[in-house]
Write a protein that holds these residues in place. Sequence first.
Motif, PDB file in Angstrom:
ATOM      1  N   ILE A 185      28.207  32.459  58.446  1.00 33.85           N
ATOM      2  CA  ILE A 185      26.852  32.960  58.694  1.00 33.85           C
ATOM      3  C   ILE A 185      26.170  32.113  59.761  1.00 33.85           C
ATOM      4  O   ILE A 185      25.403  32.625  60.591  1.00 33.85           O
ATOM      5  CB  ILE A 185      26.025  33.002  57.383  1.00 33.85           C
ATOM      6  CG1 ILE A 185      24.677  33.683  57.608  1.00 33.85           C
ATOM      7  CG2 ILE A 185      25.813  31.613  56.798  1.00 33.85           C
ATOM      8  CD1 ILE A 185      24.759  35.142  58.006  1.00 33.85           C
ATOM      9  N   GLY A 186      26.468  30.808  59.793  1.00 38.88           N
ATOM     10  CA  GLY A 186      25.896  29.949  60.824  1.00 38.88           C
ATOM     11  C   GLY A 186      26.358  30.348  62.214  1.00 38.88           C
ATOM     12  O   GLY A 186      25.570  30.364  63.171  1.00 38.88           O
ATOM     13  N   LEU A 187      27.635  30.692  62.341  1.00 37.26           N
ATOM     14  CA  LEU A 187      28.168  31.128  63.631  1.00 37.26           C
ATOM     15  C   LEU A 187      27.541  32.446  64.074  1.00 37.26           C
ATOM     16  O   LEU A 187      27.306  32.657  65.267  1.00 37.26           O
ATOM     17  CB  LEU A 187      29.684  31.265  63.546  1.00 37.26           C
ATOM     18  CG  LEU A 187      30.467  29.951  63.522  1.00 37.26           C
ATOM     19  CD1 LEU A 187      31.941  30.206  63.231  1.00 37.26           C
ATOM     20  CD2 LEU A 187      30.314  29.203  64.840  1.00 37.26           C
ATOM     21  N   LYS A 188      27.269  33.318  63.120  1.00 36.38           N
ATOM     22  CA  LYS A 188      26.599  34.581  63.445  1.00 36.38           C
ATOM     23  C   LYS A 188      25.228  34.301  64.064  1.00 36.38           C
ATOM     24  O   LYS A 188      24.865  34.870  65.104  1.00 36.38           O
ATOM     25  CB  LYS A 188      26.452  35.426  62.172  1.00 36.38           C
ATOM     26  CG  LYS A 188      25.619  36.703  62.347  1.00 36.38           C
ATOM     27  CD  LYS A 188      25.546  37.462  61.039  1.00 36.38           C
ATOM     28  CE  LYS A 188      24.657  38.688  61.148  1.00 36.38           C
ATOM     29  NZ  LYS A 188      23.233  38.353  61.304  1.00 36.38           N
ATOM     30  N   TRP A 189      24.470  33.424  63.416  1.00 38.07           N
ATOM     31  CA  TRP A 189      23.139  33.099  63.941  1.00 38.07           C
ATOM     32  C   TRP A 189      23.239  32.349  65.265  1.00 38.07           C
ATOM     33  O   TRP A 189      22.423  32.556  66.167  1.00 38.07           O
ATOM     34  CB  TRP A 189      22.373  32.249  62.926  1.00 38.07           C
ATOM     35  CG  TRP A 189      22.058  32.980  61.655  1.00 38.07           C
ATOM     36  CD1 TRP A 189      21.934  34.333  61.487  1.00 38.07           C
ATOM     37  CD2 TRP A 189      21.835  32.407  60.362  1.00 38.07           C
ATOM     38  NE1 TRP A 189      21.653  34.641  60.178  1.00 38.07           N
ATOM     39  CE2 TRP A 189      21.575  33.478  59.461  1.00 38.07           C
ATOM     40  CE3 TRP A 189      21.821  31.110  59.876  1.00 38.07           C
ATOM     41  CZ2 TRP A 189      21.307  33.256  58.110  1.00 38.07           C
ATOM     42  CZ3 TRP A 189      21.552  30.885  58.527  1.00 38.07           C
ATOM     43  CH2 TRP A 189      21.301  31.951  57.658  1.00 38.07           C
ATOM     44  N   LEU A 190      24.235  31.491  65.376  1.00 40.54           N
ATOM     45  CA  LEU A 190      24.419  30.737  66.618  1.00 40.54           C
ATOM     46  C   LEU A 190      24.726  31.673  67.770  1.00 40.54           C
ATOM     47  O   LEU A 190      24.181  31.533  68.875  1.00 40.54           O
ATOM     48  CB  LEU A 190      25.548  29.720  66.425  1.00 40.54           C
ATOM     49  CG  LEU A 190      25.756  28.670  67.519  1.00 40.54           C
ATOM     50  CD1 LEU A 190      24.502  27.836  67.729  1.00 40.54           C
ATOM     51  CD2 LEU A 190      26.933  27.762  67.154  1.00 40.54           C
ATOM     52  N   GLU A 191      25.574  32.651  67.519  1.00 34.60           N
ATOM     53  CA  GLU A 191      25.931  33.603  68.570  1.00 34.60           C
ATOM     54  C   GLU A 191      24.738  34.487  68.933  1.00 34.60           C
ATOM     55  O   GLU A 191      24.654  35.005  70.046  1.00 34.60           O
ATOM     56  CB  GLU A 191      27.125  34.452  68.139  1.00 34.60           C
ATOM     57  CG  GLU A 191      27.785  35.215  69.271  1.00 34.60           C
ATOM     58  CD  GLU A 191      29.302  35.158  69.225  1.00 34.60           C
ATOM     59  OE1 GLU A 191      29.928  35.089  70.305  1.00 34.60           O
ATOM     60  OE2 GLU A 191      29.863  35.193  68.118  1.00 34.60           O
ATOM     61  N   GLU A 192      23.810  34.648  67.991  1.00 34.93           N
ATOM     62  CA  GLU A 192      22.602  35.432  68.264  1.00 34.93           C
ATOM     63  C   GLU A 192      21.548  34.621  69.006  1.00 34.93           C
ATOM     64  O   GLU A 192      20.483  35.143  69.341  1.00 34.93           O
ATOM     65  CB  GLU A 192      22.024  35.960  66.942  1.00 34.93           C
ATOM     66  CG  GLU A 192      22.888  37.046  66.294  1.00 34.93           C
ATOM     67  CD  GLU A 192      22.424  37.403  64.889  1.00 34.93           C
ATOM     68  OE1 GLU A 192      21.512  36.704  64.371  1.00 34.93           O
ATOM     69  OE2 GLU A 192      22.954  38.367  64.310  1.00 34.93           O
ATOM     70  N   GLY A 193      21.841  33.330  69.225  1.00 36.86           N
ATOM     71  CA  GLY A 193      20.938  32.512  70.040  1.00 36.86           C
ATOM     72  C   GLY A 193      20.174  31.425  69.312  1.00 36.86           C
ATOM     73  O   GLY A 193      19.376  30.716  69.933  1.00 36.86           O
ATOM     74  N   VAL A 197      20.892  25.950  64.369  1.00 37.28           N
ATOM     75  CA  VAL A 197      21.827  25.959  63.236  1.00 37.28           C
ATOM     76  C   VAL A 197      23.115  25.192  63.537  1.00 37.28           C
ATOM     77  O   VAL A 197      23.915  24.955  62.633  1.00 37.28           O
ATOM     78  CB  VAL A 197      22.189  27.401  62.814  1.00 37.28           C
ATOM     79  CG1 VAL A 197      20.937  28.185  62.472  1.00 37.28           C
ATOM     80  CG2 VAL A 197      23.000  28.120  63.892  1.00 37.28           C
ATOM     81  N   LEU A 198      23.324  24.781  64.785  1.00 38.96           N
ATOM     82  CA  LEU A 198      24.586  24.143  65.160  1.00 38.96           C
ATOM     83  C   LEU A 198      24.899  22.891  64.327  1.00 38.96           C
ATOM     84  O   LEU A 198      26.031  22.748  63.851  1.00 38.96           O
ATOM     85  CB  LEU A 198      24.589  23.811  66.656  1.00 38.96           C
ATOM     86  CG  LEU A 198      25.871  23.158  67.204  1.00 38.96           C
ATOM     87  CD1 LEU A 198      27.100  24.022  66.922  1.00 38.96           C
ATOM     88  CD2 LEU A 198      25.734  22.893  68.705  1.00 38.96           C
ATOM     89  N   PRO A 199      23.941  21.965  64.120  1.00 34.36           N
ATOM     90  CA  PRO A 199      24.269  20.795  63.291  1.00 34.36           C
ATOM     91  C   PRO A 199      24.705  21.171  61.884  1.00 34.36           C
ATOM     92  O   PRO A 199      25.626  20.561  61.331  1.00 34.36           O
ATOM     93  CB  PRO A 199      22.952  20.003  63.277  1.00 34.36           C
ATOM     94  CG  PRO A 199      22.239  20.414  64.517  1.00 34.36           C
ATOM     95  CD  PRO A 199      22.581  21.861  64.705  1.00 34.36           C
TER      96      PRO A 199
END
Length: 301
Positions: A185-193, A197-199
Motif C-alpha cells: 500500500i505504501g508503494l501505491k501511495w508513493l507511485e501516486e506522488g 510515505v517512503l521512510p
Amino acid sequence: MSELLQPCNVIMLFRDVELLCEAIKGGDGRLENYKNLVTLDIGLAPVVKRPPFQLKSPTAYFSSTKTQEELQAPFRKSFRDMPRVTIGGTVDESLAQSARQDFARSKFEDVDSIIALWTAKKDEGTQLFKRGDDGCLKPWSKVRDEINEAFKSEAWARLVKQGGPSFVARVAELFYTTNLNIVAIGLKWLEEGDRDVLPGVRDAYGHLKSSTNEGYWGIAHSWKPSPAQETKSLFRYAKILRLSGESELVPFASATIDMLAYHNPDDATILEEKRKIKAWKRSVGPIDDSAFNAMMSGLNT
C-alpha cells in the motif's frame, strides 16, 4: 519524563471515558515501563448526591449491576498488563475485583487466541485493500505493532514455552506477510506522488527482511518465505529502489528486476516494472556503478 508521574484527578462524563482510555494508553509510547509505574484509581459514582431540580437521588441507578458493568466496560476493554489499578465508588466489590483481575491480565495470554485475532485483523486489511480502500493500513499496522509489542514484552517467553516453535513460525509468517502488505500500500501511495510515505515503506521492508534472519525471534523455527513470497518481496524491493529516485540505486534495481524477469518470463507485472526501470535508467544516463560492481565481485569470490 518525571512530570508524567505527577498525580492528577479527572472528573468526566461517561460519554468521554473512551477518549480518556485512549489518552492513558498513549503513555506506552512516552514512558518506558509505563504500565508498571502508573497507578490508576478509578471511582464510579454520581458527581453530586442529588442533582438540581431532581427529587430522587441517582444512587438507585448507580446501584444497578447492569449499570456498573456498562460503566466499567471501556476500562476493561482498554487496559491489560496494568497491575496498579484500583476501582471503587458506587460499585459492587465482586465486580471491582473482577475488573482488577482483567487489568492485570496480559492481553497476550493464549497463543491460539492471539494468532486468530492477528490473522482476522490481517484478513480485514486484505479485504479493504482488494476493495481499493486505503483504510487497509490501519488493521495491518495494528497486527505489526502488536506482534512487536508481544515480542518485546515479558509475556513472550511464556508464549514461546506454551506454543513452541510452531507458534513462533506462525508469528514469523504473519509478521512477514503483514509487512509485505504494508509495503504494497505504501508503494501505491508513493507511485501516486506521496513522497512522505517512503521512510515508512523502507522501514516495513527492513522489518520483513530482518525477521527472516536466524535467531531474530530468539528461537529456531521452521517457517521460511515461500518462492512466491520471495518473488513479491524482491519485486517490491525493486519498486522501492526505482521510486526512491536515487540514481546510485539504478544498478541494484536493474539487477533485481532482470533476475525476476528471467525466472518469470510471462509475468506481465514484472515485465511492466522492468520497462519502467529501463526508462528510469535511460533518464538518469551514465552512472558510476563501481559500488554495485564491487558488491557483486565480493559475492562471486
